[in-house]
Design an enzyme around this catalytic site. Structure first.
Site, PDB file in Angstrom:
ATOM      1  N   TYR A  37       0.542  -0.381  10.496  1.00 47.04           N
ATOM      2  CA  TYR A  37      -1.092  -0.342   8.772  1.00 47.04           C
ATOM      3  C   TYR A  37       0.634  -0.044   8.634  1.00 47.04           C
ATOM      4  O   TYR A  37       1.140  -1.239   7.226  1.00 47.04           O
ATOM      5  CB  TYR A  37      -1.218  -0.454   8.337  1.00 47.04           C
ATOM      6  CG  TYR A  37      -2.176  -0.477   6.977  1.00 47.04           C
ATOM      7  CD1 TYR A  37      -2.313  -1.612   7.152  1.00 47.04           C
ATOM      8  CD2 TYR A  37      -2.723   0.667   6.512  1.00 47.04           C
ATOM      9  CE1 TYR A  37      -2.817  -2.171   5.923  1.00 47.04           C
ATOM     10  CE2 TYR A  37      -2.659   0.676   5.112  1.00 47.04           C
ATOM     11  CZ  TYR A  37      -3.397  -1.174   4.740  1.00 47.04           C
ATOM     12  OH  TYR A  37      -3.439  -1.247   3.534  1.00 47.04           O
ATOM     13  N   SER A  96       0.869  -0.934   0.013  1.00 48.41           N
ATOM     14  CA  SER A  96       0.191  -0.045   0.106  1.00 48.41           C
ATOM     15  C   SER A  96       0.726   0.879  -0.285  1.00 48.41           C
ATOM     16  O   SER A  96       2.418   1.287   0.566  1.00 48.41           O
ATOM     17  CB  SER A  96      -0.782   0.015   1.520  1.00 48.41           C
ATOM     18  OG  SER A  96      -1.568   1.126   1.192  1.00 48.41           O
TER      19      SER A  96
HETATM   20  N1  NAP Z   1      -8.318  -0.555  -0.761  1.00 49.21           N
HETATM   21  C1  NAP Z   1      -7.740  -0.269  -0.494  1.00 49.21           C
HETATM   22  O1  NAP Z   1      -7.895   0.881  -0.889  1.00 49.21           O
HETATM   23  C2  NAP Z   1      -6.204  -1.185  -0.933  1.00 49.21           C
HETATM   24  C3  NAP Z   1      -5.269   0.254  -0.466  1.00 49.21           C
HETATM   25  C4  NAP Z   1      -4.217   0.217  -0.401  1.00 49.21           C
HETATM   26  C5  NAP Z   1      -3.733  -1.686   0.096  1.00 49.21           C
HETATM   27  N2  NAP Z   1      -5.039  -2.251  -0.394  1.00 49.21           N
HETATM   28  C6  NAP Z   1      -4.327  -3.998  -0.410  1.00 49.21           C
HETATM   29  O2  NAP Z   1      -5.255  -4.953  -0.469  1.00 49.21           O
HETATM   30  C7  NAP Z   1      -5.737  -5.926   0.101  1.00 49.21           C
HETATM   31  C8  NAP Z   1      -7.352  -5.766   0.315  1.00 49.21           C
HETATM   32  O3  NAP Z   1      -8.352  -5.503   0.685  1.00 49.21           O
HETATM   33  P1  NAP Z   1      -9.230  -4.994   0.416  1.00 49.21           P
HETATM   34  O4  NAP Z   1      -9.581  -3.066   0.001  1.00 49.21           O
HETATM   35  O5  NAP Z   1     -10.008  -5.793  -0.873  1.00 49.21           O
HETATM   36  O6  NAP Z   1      -9.719  -5.049   1.729  1.00 49.21           O
HETATM   37  P2  NAP Z   1     -10.999  -6.117   2.073  1.00 49.21           P
HETATM   38  O7  NAP Z   1     -12.241  -5.998   0.848  1.00 49.21           O
HETATM   39  O8  NAP Z   1     -11.380  -5.807   3.564  1.00 49.21           O
HETATM   40  O9  NAP Z   1     -10.584  -7.700   2.127  1.00 49.21           O
HETATM   41  C9  NAP Z   1      -9.853  -7.976   2.651  1.00 49.21           C
HETATM   42  C10 NAP Z   1      -9.926  -9.274   3.213  1.00 49.21           C
HETATM   43  O10 NAP Z   1      -8.618  -9.959   3.987  1.00 49.21           O
HETATM   44  C11 NAP Z   1      -9.512 -11.380   4.952  1.00 49.21           C
HETATM   45  N3  NAP Z   1      -8.914 -11.449   5.952  1.00 49.21           N
HETATM   46  C12 NAP Z   1      -8.709 -10.092   7.019  1.00 49.21           C
HETATM   47  N4  NAP Z   1      -7.973 -11.448   8.006  1.00 49.21           N
HETATM   48  C13 NAP Z   1      -7.646 -12.421   7.614  1.00 49.21           C
HETATM   49  C14 NAP Z   1      -6.751 -13.574   7.992  1.00 49.21           C
HETATM   50  N5  NAP Z   1      -6.475 -13.166   9.670  1.00 49.21           N
HETATM   51  N6  NAP Z   1      -6.983 -14.324   7.627  1.00 49.21           N
HETATM   52  C15 NAP Z   1      -7.202 -14.912   6.755  1.00 49.21           C
HETATM   53  N7  NAP Z   1      -7.966 -13.552   6.179  1.00 49.21           N
HETATM   54  C16 NAP Z   1      -8.309 -12.710   6.132  1.00 49.21           C
HETATM   55  C17 NAP Z   1     -10.958 -10.263   4.526  1.00 49.21           C
HETATM   56  O11 NAP Z   1     -11.327 -11.622   5.093  1.00 49.21           O
HETATM   57  P3  NAP Z   1     -12.983 -11.721   6.144  1.00 49.21           P
HETATM   58  O12 NAP Z   1     -13.887 -11.041   4.700  1.00 49.21           O
HETATM   59  O13 NAP Z   1     -12.886 -12.993   6.981  1.00 49.21           O
HETATM   60  O14 NAP Z   1     -12.940 -10.022   7.040  1.00 49.21           O
HETATM   61  C18 NAP Z   1     -10.833 -10.508   3.257  1.00 49.21           C
HETATM   62  O15 NAP Z   1     -11.458 -11.352   2.577  1.00 49.21           O
HETATM   63  C19 NAP Z   1      -4.961  -5.664   1.484  1.00 49.21           C
HETATM   64  O16 NAP Z   1      -3.769  -6.662   1.258  1.00 49.21           O
HETATM   65  C20 NAP Z   1      -4.477  -4.477   1.542  1.00 49.21           C
HETATM   66  O17 NAP Z   1      -3.973  -3.992   1.966  1.00 49.21           O
HETATM   67  C21 NAP Z   1      -6.415  -1.753  -0.306  1.00 49.21           C
END
Ligand code: NAP
Length: 315
Positions: free
Chosen positions: A185, A159
């Site tokens: 984070y 990120s």
């Molecule tokens: N969205 C953004 O703007 C953004 C920006 C920069 C980086 N990112 C990165 O992109 C990645 C995906 O994020 P997203 O935006 O798609 O968020 P999201 O929709 O909240 O998805 C996160 C996923 O991680 C899973 N997770 C959380 N804790 C876990 C655990 N202990 N074991 C296994 N799975 C777990 C969640 O499962 P549950 O449904 O069970 O909670 C969910 O499926 C992350 O690494 C995030 O840091 C996102």
């Protein structure tokens, strides 16, 4: 080493980067594929023929997501496994249960800004444990399967938050400093880049390449503790745009043989030696520094080994 420049950019989607790509015969594992960017990544890879394994911590969430992807893509080779990244026992179990070659590993799952200091099953700070250490253990546990694939690719979700802090080696688990949700984070996302750097250095002789990505700003469940996405509207992406960079690195022939680098907007990022401030771009030099990456790998391996030893001591 020249920077990889691609024909893609901020607006590019998963369909754009996969045009002409056929992943038939390849297997991909995507963590956190039950929602958000991970779900779109898994869907996109399945749409061009990959056998996709959805890794989720909820059995129902995993099976529902796999079924949804199979139906929407018409690809019957979509399955799911249980994986709780915050529990190294669960990670060990998932890795031990894997069989066959693994061509693509997308370390996507993540949590952000958990408000109170929370600890994982093994006592590590929860964001470090989930975003980084669990993925480290998974990746290390799948090394043989990745090597067996011939030219495997690992994608590590970082990120722009990584630009706010290097990893603090003296206190990885916030035992000696006040807990700060966004600081934790940031450190976990720097560690995610370091994982890609060191995995490539160690394993490129086996054909394994790992890269890190900033997917961009996408409104998902990730922002549940921060009151929603704060990024200005013109800098936000759709899910299809957000997953384009991880999918490009996982599947595009243009990324073949590329490793140890950081990408955003489907292009290799510029290296920064100073913080660019809020909503900045680029990759911090400390995240790509090989000496730090090697040290983090060694410390992480000890953390994972400590769990194995404690298991061996239980009779
Ligand atoms: N969205 C953004 O703007 C953004 C920006 C920069 C980086 N990112 C990165 O992109 C990645 C995906 O994020 P997203 O935006 O798609 O968020 P999201 O929709 O909240 O998805 C996160 C996923 O991680 C899973 N997770 C959380 N804790 C876990 C655990 N202990 N074991 C296994 N799975 C777990 C969640 O499962 P549950 O449904 O069970 O909670 C969910 O499926 C992350 O690494 C995030 O840091 C996102």
């Amino acid at each position: 080493m020249s920077k990889l420049v691609t024909p893609f950019g901020f607006e590019s989607t998963t369909s754009d980067v996969l045009r002409g790509v056929d992943l038939s015969g390849k297997t991909a594992l995507v963590t956190g594929a039950n929602s958000g960017i991970g779900h779109e990544t898994a869907r996109a890879l399945a749409s061009v023929g990959a056998a996709v394994v959805v890794a989720a911590r909820g059995d129902r969430a995993g099976s529902d997501a796999a079924a949804q992807i199979a139906v929407s893509t018409g690809n019957p080779h979509v399955s799911h496994i249980l994986l709780d990244l915050a529990d190294l026992e669960s990670v060990a179990c998932a890795a031990a249960g894997w069989s066959g070659p693994l061509h693509i590993l997308v370390n996507n799952a993540g949590i952000m800004a958990v408000p109170e200091l929370t600890r994982s099953a093994q006592g590590h700070e929860l964001q470090f444990a989930t975003n980084y250490l669990g993925h480290f253990a998974l990746t290390a546990g799948l090394r043989t399967a990745l090597a067996a694939a011939g030219r495997a690719r690992i994608v590590s979700l970082s990120s722009s938050a990584h630009l706010h802090s290097p990893v603090v080696f003296g206190d990885l688990d916030f035992r000696f400093r006040p807990y700060d949700p966004l600081q934790a984070y940031a450190e976990s996302k720097t560690a995610a880049v370091m994982l890609a750097v060191e995995a490539t250095r160690r394993w490129s002789a086996d054909g394994i390449c790992a890269n890190a990505v900033n997917p961009g700003a996408i409104a998902t469940g990730l922002q549940k503790y921060t009151g929603g996405l704060k990024t200005p509207a013109e800098r936000r992406k759709s899910l299809e745009q957000g997953a384009a960079t991880p999918v490009f690195l996982a599947a595009s022939p243009l990324a073949e043989g590329i490793g140890g680098r950081y990408f955003e907007d489907v292009n290799e990022a510029d290296t920064r030696t100073e913080s660019p401030g809020m909503f900045g771009t680029g990759v911090a030099d400390y995240a790509l520094e090989p000496r730090y990456a090697e040290l983090l790998w060694e410390v992480s391996a000890e953390m994972v080994a400590a769990v194995k030893h404690s298991r061996a001591n239980v009779t």
